[in-house]
Write an enzyme that holds these catalytic residues in place. Structure first.
Site, PDB file in Angstrom:
ATOM      1  N   ARG A  19      14.375  12.129  13.969  1.00 54.39           N
ATOM      2  CA  ARG A  19      15.203  13.318  13.768  1.00 54.39           C
ATOM      3  C   ARG A  19      15.043  14.314  14.904  1.00 54.39           C
ATOM      4  O   ARG A  19      15.622  15.390  14.853  1.00 54.39           O
ATOM      5  CB  ARG A  19      14.840  13.981  12.441  1.00 54.39           C
TER       6      ARG A  19
ATOM      7  N   LYS B  27      23.975   7.811   5.303  1.00 57.61           N
ATOM      8  CA  LYS B  27      23.033   6.874   5.934  1.00 57.61           C
ATOM      9  C   LYS B  27      22.229   6.070   4.909  1.00 57.61           C
ATOM     10  O   LYS B  27      22.016   4.877   5.090  1.00 57.61           O
ATOM     11  CB  LYS B  27      22.128   7.564   6.956  1.00 57.61           C
TER      12      LYS B  27
ATOM     13  N   ARG C 157      18.059  15.538  -6.397  1.00 56.56           N
ATOM     14  CA  ARG C 157      16.982  16.016  -5.526  1.00 56.56           C
ATOM     15  C   ARG C 157      17.009  17.540  -5.409  1.00 56.56           C
ATOM     16  O   ARG C 157      18.083  18.141  -5.415  1.00 56.56           O
ATOM     17  CB  ARG C 157      17.163  15.409  -4.128  1.00 56.56           C
TER      18      ARG C 157
ATOM     19  N   ARG D  57      25.159  14.223  -5.146  1.00 60.70           N
ATOM     20  CA  ARG D  57      24.274  13.055  -5.015  1.00 60.70           C
ATOM     21  C   ARG D  57      23.192  13.025  -6.091  1.00 60.70           C
ATOM     22  O   ARG D  57      22.611  14.030  -6.459  1.00 60.70           O
ATOM     23  CB  ARG D  57      23.605  13.063  -3.640  1.00 60.70           C
TER      24      ARG D  57
ATOM     25  N   ARG E  70      19.731  22.419   6.024  1.00 63.99           N
ATOM     26  CA  ARG E  70      19.529  21.054   6.531  1.00 63.99           C
ATOM     27  C   ARG E  70      20.571  20.731   7.604  1.00 63.99           C
ATOM     28  O   ARG E  70      20.278  20.084   8.596  1.00 63.99           O
ATOM     29  CB  ARG E  70      19.623  20.038   5.375  1.00 63.99           C
TER      30      ARG E  70
HETATM   31  P1  AMP Z   1      16.402  12.638   3.750  1.00 65.35           P
HETATM   32  O1  AMP Z   1      15.930  11.939   2.530  1.00 65.35           O
HETATM   33  O2  AMP Z   1      16.512  11.741   4.940  1.00 65.35           O
HETATM   34  O3  AMP Z   1      17.669  13.436   3.520  1.00 65.35           O
HETATM   35  O4  AMP Z   1      15.264  13.731   4.117  1.00 65.35           O
HETATM   36  C1  AMP Z   1      14.956  14.790   3.248  1.00 65.35           C
HETATM   37  C2  AMP Z   1      13.990  15.767   3.910  1.00 65.35           C
HETATM   38  O5  AMP Z   1      12.761  15.102   4.230  1.00 65.35           O
HETATM   39  C3  AMP Z   1      14.461  16.381   5.230  1.00 65.35           C
HETATM   40  O6  AMP Z   1      15.303  17.493   5.050  1.00 65.35           O
HETATM   41  C4  AMP Z   1      13.127  16.737   5.865  1.00 65.35           C
HETATM   42  O7  AMP Z   1      12.586  17.907   5.287  1.00 65.35           O
HETATM   43  C5  AMP Z   1      12.238  15.568   5.469  1.00 65.35           C
HETATM   44  N1  AMP Z   1      12.314  14.461   6.461  1.00 65.35           N
HETATM   45  C6  AMP Z   1      12.819  13.207   6.276  1.00 65.35           C
HETATM   46  N2  AMP Z   1      12.724  12.465   7.384  1.00 65.35           N
HETATM   47  C7  AMP Z   1      12.129  13.277   8.309  1.00 65.35           C
HETATM   48  C8  AMP Z   1      11.762  13.112   9.670  1.00 65.35           C
HETATM   49  N3  AMP Z   1      11.999  11.962  10.348  1.00 65.35           N
HETATM   50  N4  AMP Z   1      11.166  14.158  10.298  1.00 65.35           N
HETATM   51  C9  AMP Z   1      10.914  15.314   9.661  1.00 65.35           C
HETATM   52  N5  AMP Z   1      11.263  15.554   8.382  1.00 65.35           N
HETATM   53  C10 AMP Z   1      11.860  14.537   7.704  1.00 65.35           C
END
Ligand code: AMP
Length: 217
Positions: free
Chosen positions: A89, A14, A163, A128, A174
């Site tokens: 989410r 994404k 990360r 990544r 996740r």
């Molecule tokens: P991402 O960068 O989208 O892979 O998000 C990394 C982490 O950030 C996730 O595993 C969550 O812990 C947190 N996170 C990101 N977006 C959200 C969201 N909309 N709601 C809750 N936690 C989020």
């Protein structure tokens, strides 16, 4: 105006597709993961709490994420439309996003479900890399996503890192969180006739081309 959402397992692509859409259609990309990581960088108490949740692979509380997102929408609302990378989410977030956009006389136009199998997503996650400063995504393994110079961002020249949640153990958590909490959004948006399923196991170019065909070139 186009407002776009992605529903995708971790590392399904994404962030990469959102970057391409941002460039091509001049939309504002908002990554809630990046916004939360910004808060972590400040070293605040809130940042520490967020980091704990991210490393565990669970969702950060709605009471933290939703205000952060709302603030960003208000700041960046220049009328071009938004790409939401990583939001909503869960169903509560989806309903809140509908409310926020309605207040701005706006709505979601496209929801792309990037469908990818578990093993592919796991490999992408463990390979990544990301720029510390601008958030651009790279990969250790995919030629199309390797930086020109090892460890340095092509766009802004800052350091590229892995990360702390891109490892096998956190990926599993996740992924489970995605299945339990985020996947129900597929039905939510299908019922609103907004959902497009895309095979995200294909190459970056092919996935982007499928999206372009739906949005219009
Ligand atoms: P991402 O960068 O989208 O892979 O998000 C990394 C982490 O950030 C996730 O595993 C969550 O812990 C947190 N996170 C990101 N977006 C959200 C969201 N909309 N709601 C809750 N936690 C989020």
């Amino acid at each position: 105006m186009k407002n776009i959402i992605f529903i995708a397992a971790p590392a399904a692509g994404k962030g990469t597709q959102a970057e391409l859409l941002e460039k091509k259609y001049h939309l504002n990309k908002i990554s809630t993961g990046d916004l939360l990581r910004e808060e972590v960088k400040t070293g605040s108490e809130l940042g520490k709490k967020i980091h704990d949740m991210q490393v565990k692979g669970v969702l950060v509380d709605d009471s933290i994420v939703i205000p952060v997102l709302e603030k960003r929408i208000e700041k960046d609302n220049k009328g071009e439309g938004f790409i939401f990378d990583g939001f909503p989410r869960n169903i509560n977030q989806a309903e809140k996003l509908d409310d926020i956009l309605e207040k701005l006389n706006n709505k979601i136009n496209y929801v792309f479900h990037l469908d990818v199998d578990y093993d592919t997503a796991m490999k992408r996650s463990c390979g990544r890399l990301q720029c510390k400063k601008c958030g651009k995504i790279y990969s250790k393994y995919l030629d199309a996503l390797k930086p020109k110079t090892d460890g340095i961002c092509d766009d802004c020249g800052n350091e590229i890192y892995q990360r702390s949640d891109d490892n096998e153990e956190t990926f599993k958590e996740r992924y489970n969180t995605y299945v339990a909490t985020t996947e129900p959004l597929i039905k939510y948006y299908k019922d609103k006739n907004l959902l497009y399923k895309i095979d995200s196991g294909k190459s970056i170019k092919e996935v982007f081309s499928s999206i372009e065909n739906i949005i219009g070139k």
